[in-house]
Design an enzyme around this catalytic site. Structure first.
Site, PDB file in Angstrom:
ATOM      1  CE  LYS A  14      -2.305  -1.163   3.795  1.00 59.15           C
ATOM      2  NZ  LYS A  14      -1.791  -2.510   4.136  1.00 59.15           N
ATOM      3  NE  ARG A 128       7.119  -2.757   5.800  1.00 55.78           N
ATOM      4  CZ  ARG A 128       5.793  -2.597   5.734  1.00 55.78           C
ATOM      5  NH1 ARG A 128       5.237  -2.104   4.640  1.00 55.78           N
ATOM      6  NH2 ARG A 128       5.023  -2.918   6.742  1.00 55.78           N
ATOM      7  NE  ARG A 134       6.181  -0.728  10.191  1.00 50.92           N
ATOM      8  CZ  ARG A 134       5.017  -0.765   9.583  1.00 50.92           C
ATOM      9  NH1 ARG A 134       4.868  -0.129   8.428  1.00 50.92           N
ATOM     10  NH2 ARG A 134       4.012  -1.416  10.105  1.00 50.92           N
ATOM     11  NE  ARG A 146       1.973  -5.473  11.141  1.00 47.49           N
ATOM     12  CZ  ARG A 146       3.079  -5.249  10.417  1.00 47.49           C
ATOM     13  NH1 ARG A 146       4.196  -5.896  10.682  1.00 47.49           N
ATOM     14  NH2 ARG A 146       3.058  -4.394   9.434  1.00 47.49           N
TER      15      ARG A 146
HETATM   16  P1  AMP Z   1       0.674   0.085   9.094  1.00 50.64           P
HETATM   17  O1  AMP Z   1       1.815   1.037   8.942  1.00 50.64           O
HETATM   18  O2  AMP Z   1      -0.538   0.515   8.319  1.00 50.64           O
HETATM   19  O3  AMP Z   1       1.071  -1.331   8.831  1.00 50.64           O
HETATM   20  O4  AMP Z   1       0.230   0.153  10.632  1.00 50.64           O
HETATM   21  C1  AMP Z   1       1.104  -0.254  11.673  1.00 50.64           C
HETATM   22  C2  AMP Z   1       0.313  -0.448  12.947  1.00 50.64           C
HETATM   23  O5  AMP Z   1      -0.304   0.791  13.330  1.00 50.64           O
HETATM   24  C3  AMP Z   1      -0.824  -1.439  12.857  1.00 50.64           C
HETATM   25  O6  AMP Z   1      -0.400  -2.782  13.078  1.00 50.64           O
HETATM   26  C4  AMP Z   1      -1.751  -0.938  13.970  1.00 50.64           C
HETATM   27  O7  AMP Z   1      -1.258  -1.334  15.248  1.00 50.64           O
HETATM   28  C5  AMP Z   1      -1.607   0.561  13.866  1.00 50.64           C
HETATM   29  N1  AMP Z   1      -2.596   1.147  12.936  1.00 50.64           N
HETATM   30  C6  AMP Z   1      -2.344   1.774  11.752  1.00 50.64           C
HETATM   31  N2  AMP Z   1      -3.482   2.191  11.159  1.00 50.64           N
HETATM   32  C7  AMP Z   1      -4.497   1.803  11.997  1.00 50.64           C
HETATM   33  C8  AMP Z   1      -5.908   1.916  11.950  1.00 50.64           C
HETATM   34  N3  AMP Z   1      -6.530   2.496  10.904  1.00 50.64           N
HETATM   35  N4  AMP Z   1      -6.621   1.411  12.981  1.00 50.64           N
HETATM   36  C9  AMP Z   1      -6.022   0.833  14.042  1.00 50.64           C
HETATM   37  N5  AMP Z   1      -4.691   0.670  14.142  1.00 50.64           N
HETATM   38  C10 AMP Z   1      -3.925   1.151  13.140  1.00 50.64           C
END
Ligand code: AMP
Length: 190
Positions: A14, A128, A134, A146
């Site tokens: 994404k 990654r 991360r 996740r």
């Molecule tokens: P991402 O960078 O989108 O993979 O997000 C990393 C982490 O941030 C996720 O595993 C969640 O813990 C948190 N997170 C990001 N976006 C959301 C969302 N829309 N709702 C809830 N948690 C989120």
């Protein structure tokens, strides 16, 4: 106004594809994951609270991310449109987003859903993790969680957007350029 939800499981690409779409359509990128990581880096209270969920691969509470998105929409009212990346992740978030956008009469144009096989997701995330720093990309157990959380709480959004005829499935396997080409093909038909 073009408002796109870039959707897919963790590791679907994404963030990478958002960069192409921003450039091609002059959109503003709103990634809740990036916003939360900036809050953590800044040592903000919200970040410290969110970190507890993120390091386990759990979702941060809806009201926290909805509040962040609301603030960004209000601060960028003259934008051409937005790419929502990693948001919404629950039906409650999708409903809140619709409500916020309907107030401005600028609804979601489409949900672009990147489809990638599970083993490929795990491989991409571990790769990654070697360079991103991360912590949630470096632990196989957190990655699996996740993906499970995605399947349980986030995947139902496909039906949510499909019910408004806004769901577009896109093959997320292949090279970055191939996938970008497929996304562009869909957006150009909107
Ligand atoms: P991402 O960078 O989108 O993979 O997000 C990393 C982490 O941030 C996720 O595993 C969640 O813990 C948190 N997170 C990001 N976006 C959301 C969302 N829309 N709702 C809830 N948690 C989120």
């Amino acid at each position: 106004m073009l408002n796109l939800v870039l959707f897919g499981p963790p590791g679907a690409g994404k963030g990478t594809q958002a960069e192409y779409l921003i450039e091609a359509y002059s959109l503003l990128h709103l990634s809740t994951g990036d916003l939360l990581r900036s809050e953590i880096a800044a040592g903000a209270k919200l970040g410290l609270e969110a970190k507890k969920y993120m390091e386990k691969g759990e979702l941060v509470p809806d009201e926290v991310v909805i509040g962040m998105i609301k603030g960004r929409l209000e601060a960028n009212q003259d934008a051409n449109g937005f790419i929502f990346d990693g948001f919404p992740r629950t039906v409650a978030q999708a409903e809140a987003l619709d409500k916020l956008l309907n107030e401005n009469e600028t609804p979601i144009s489409a949900m672009l859903s990147l489809e990638v096989e599970k083993q490929e997701l795990i491989n991409r995330l571990l790769k990654r993790g070697e360079s991103s720093g991360r912590p949630d990309d470096q632990n196989q157990e957190v990655i699996e969680n996740r993906i499970n959380v995605y399947n349980e709480k986030t995947a139902p959004l496909v039906d949510y957007y499909a019910s408004f005829n806004k769901h577009y499935g896109v093959d997320g396997m292949g090279s970055i350029e191939e996938i970008a080409g497929r996304l562009k093909q869909v957006v150009d038909t909107l």
